[in-house]
Write a protein that holds these residues in place. Structure first.
Motif, PDB file in Angstrom:
ATOM      1  N   LEU A   1       5.697   9.318 -13.066  1.00 33.28           N
ATOM      2  CA  LEU A   1       5.528   9.541 -11.642  1.00 33.28           C
ATOM      3  C   LEU A   1       6.772   9.009 -10.942  1.00 33.28           C
ATOM      4  CD1 LEU A   1       1.845   8.295 -11.262  1.00 33.28           C
ATOM      5  CD2 LEU A   1       2.606  10.679 -11.092  1.00 33.28           C
ATOM      6  N   LEU A   2       7.257   9.707  -9.927  1.00 28.65           N
ATOM      7  CA  LEU A   2       8.500   9.315  -9.272  1.00 28.65           C
ATOM      8  C   LEU A   2       8.276   9.178  -7.773  1.00 28.65           C
ATOM      9  CD1 LEU A   2      10.980  11.686 -11.135  1.00 28.65           C
ATOM     10  CD2 LEU A   2      10.451   9.298 -11.662  1.00 28.65           C
ATOM     11  N   GLY A   3       8.783   8.091  -7.190  1.00 33.00           N
ATOM     12  CA  GLY A   3       8.578   7.851  -5.774  1.00 33.00           C
ATOM     13  C   GLY A   3       9.713   7.088  -5.137  1.00 33.00           C
ATOM     14  N   VAL A   4       9.586   6.889  -3.824  1.00 26.62           N
ATOM     15  CA  VAL A   4      10.606   6.214  -3.022  1.00 26.62           C
ATOM     16  C   VAL A   4       9.934   5.238  -2.070  1.00 26.62           C
ATOM     17  CG1 VAL A   4      12.320   6.515  -1.193  1.00 26.62           C
ATOM     18  CG2 VAL A   4      12.262   8.119  -3.106  1.00 26.62           C
ATOM     19  N   VAL A   5      10.506   4.028  -1.961  1.00 20.39           N
ATOM     20  CA  VAL A   5      10.137   3.056  -0.924  1.00 20.39           C
ATOM     21  C   VAL A   5      11.406   2.724  -0.163  1.00 20.39           C
ATOM     22  CG1 VAL A   5       9.311   0.735  -0.433  1.00 20.39           C
ATOM     23  CG2 VAL A   5       8.206   2.088  -2.221  1.00 20.39           C
TER      24      VAL A   5
ATOM     25  N   ALA B   1       6.424   9.127  -1.351  1.00 21.52           N
ATOM     26  CA  ALA B   1       7.507   8.431  -0.648  1.00 21.52           C
ATOM     27  C   ALA B   1       6.903   7.752   0.567  1.00 21.52           C
ATOM     28  CB  ALA B   1       8.604   9.410  -0.221  1.00 21.52           C
ATOM     29  N   VAL B   2       7.352   6.519   0.838  1.00 22.31           N
ATOM     30  CA  VAL B   2       6.801   5.778   1.967  1.00 22.31           C
ATOM     31  C   VAL B   2       7.906   4.986   2.645  1.00 22.31           C
ATOM     32  CG1 VAL B   2       6.140   3.706   0.657  1.00 22.31           C
ATOM     33  CG2 VAL B   2       4.829   4.364   2.697  1.00 22.31           C
TER      34      VAL B   2
ATOM     35  N   LEU C   1       1.601   2.369  -3.782  1.00 22.11           N
ATOM     36  CA  LEU C   1       0.683   2.436  -4.922  1.00 22.11           C
ATOM     37  C   LEU C   1      -0.495   3.383  -4.686  1.00 22.11           C
ATOM     38  CD1 LEU C   1       0.682  -1.292  -6.092  1.00 22.11           C
ATOM     39  CD2 LEU C   1       2.002   0.631  -7.019  1.00 22.11           C
ATOM     40  N   PRO C   2      -1.186   3.321  -3.544  1.00 23.85           N
ATOM     41  CA  PRO C   2      -2.311   4.244  -3.348  1.00 23.85           C
ATOM     42  C   PRO C   2      -1.888   5.716  -3.357  1.00 23.85           C
ATOM     43  CG  PRO C   2      -2.383   2.463  -1.745  1.00 23.85           C
ATOM     44  CD  PRO C   2      -1.060   2.385  -2.415  1.00 23.85           C
TER      45      PRO C   2
ATOM     46  N   GLY D   1      -5.304   3.877 -10.588  1.00 23.51           N
ATOM     47  CA  GLY D   1      -4.910   3.306 -11.874  1.00 23.51           C
ATOM     48  C   GLY D   1      -3.477   2.862 -11.972  1.00 23.51           C
ATOM     49  N   VAL D   2      -2.664   3.100 -10.919  1.00 21.63           N
ATOM     50  CA  VAL D   2      -1.277   2.628 -10.951  1.00 21.63           C
ATOM     51  C   VAL D   2      -1.228   1.248 -10.319  1.00 21.63           C
ATOM     52  CG1 VAL D   2       1.099   3.051 -10.230  1.00 21.63           C
ATOM     53  CG2 VAL D   2      -0.382   4.977 -10.833  1.00 21.63           C
ATOM     54  N   ARG D   3      -0.910   0.261 -11.131  1.00 22.78           N
ATOM     55  CA  ARG D   3      -0.867  -1.128 -10.700  1.00 22.78           C
ATOM     56  C   ARG D   3       0.596  -1.581 -10.618  1.00 22.78           C
ATOM     57  NH1 ARG D   3      -4.018  -3.156 -15.779  1.00 22.78           N
ATOM     58  NH2 ARG D   3      -2.402  -1.739 -16.568  1.00 22.78           N
ATOM     59  N   PRO D   4       0.872  -2.719  -9.975  1.00 30.65           N
ATOM     60  CA  PRO D   4       2.257  -3.186  -9.904  1.00 30.65           C
ATOM     61  C   PRO D   4       2.924  -3.293 -11.272  1.00 30.65           C
ATOM     62  CG  PRO D   4       0.921  -4.414  -8.362  1.00 30.65           C
ATOM     63  CD  PRO D   4      -0.028  -3.556  -9.137  1.00 30.65           C
ATOM     64  N   GLU D   5       2.187  -3.737 -12.268  1.00 33.60           N
ATOM     65  CA  GLU D   5       2.780  -3.906 -13.597  1.00 33.60           C
ATOM     66  C   GLU D   5       3.085  -2.575 -14.288  1.00 33.60           C
ATOM     67  OE1 GLU D   5      -1.679  -5.013 -14.082  1.00 33.60           O
ATOM     68  OE2 GLU D   5      -0.113  -5.116 -12.529  1.00 33.60           O
TER      69      GLU D   5
END
Length: 229
Positions: free
Chosen positions: A110-114, A146-147, A166-167, A172-176
């Protein structure tokens, strides 16, 4: 010095936007009266100090206000932040971004942006990174999430800024489960505190801060993400 433990393969790889994926430094330089890094880098470093020291996003501390404030504190006229925002559409991705994003997607991450940005400017810049991926292959290409700081109400390095994505990545996607690709030294510290594993795309040669080390530091995404490509 402390170094996070080597992780199993992450479920998600999340990127800093304005340095991790995009060459915003060139645009900052071009927006100054001299159009050079002599003024641009001083302003950009002050901008990083201001945004990473602000914590809460809101009236008096919007992204556009902090861009203008850091310009003034760097001795630049109002024309500099005005030029930056006017030419925001010209932000370009680092040369390897499109190819690397497509390679990571093919591996199933999964790919995202902060990003420490306003909603309008942040998502416009995200789209520029997506266009780089489209240019490296066929068809449309989108991040899974993206957020921006405006949407979470928090600037990095606040933990809430990082956890805000994360949401959006699904249950099921946790920080770790996250590998974060930092663009600045502040991100290395902040994302580690948020429980993410961290690599650093230190494309512009910024100095380290504190005693927290990334899993890997490189001058390109290929170097920083070598263990995951």
């Amino acid at each position: 010095m402390t170094t996070p433990p080597s992780p199993p393969n992450p479920k998600a790889i999340i990127f800093d936007l304005l340095t991790g994926l995009l060459d915003s430094w060139t645009l900052w330089d071009a927006s100054t009266p001299t159009g050079t890094s002599l003024e641009g880098r001083k302003w950009r470093k002050q901008y990083l100090e201001v945004t990473f020291g602000s914590t809460v996003y809101g009236p008096g501390s919007t992204y556009e206000e902090l861009v203008a404030r850091s310009a003034g504190e760097s001795g630049l006229p109002n024309s500099a932040p005005e030029a930056l925002l006017q030419n925001w559409k010209d932000l370009t991705a680092w040369p390897e971004v499109g190819r690397v994003l497509r390679a990571l997607r093919e591996k199933g991450y999964l790919l995202g942006v902060v990003t420490n940005c306003s909603k309008k400017l942040g998502h416009a810049a995200v789209r520029n990174a997506e266009k780089a991926a489209e240019g490296a292959g066929e068809g449309t290409w989108k991040f899974d999430a993206a957020v921006t700081a405006e949407e979470t109400g928090w600037y990095k390095p606040a933990v809430q800024a990082y956890h805000g994505i994360l949401p959006l990545l699904g249950e099921g996607v946790r920080p770790e489960d996250v590998l974060f690709v930092a663009g600045s030294a502040g991100d290395v510290v902040g994302a580690t505190k948020a429980g993410f594993r961290v690599v650093w795309n230190n494309h512009v040669g910024l100095e380290r801060k504190g005693d927290v080390l990334p899993l890997r530091e490189g001058k390109s995404l290929d170097e920083a993400l070598r263990d995951f490509l």
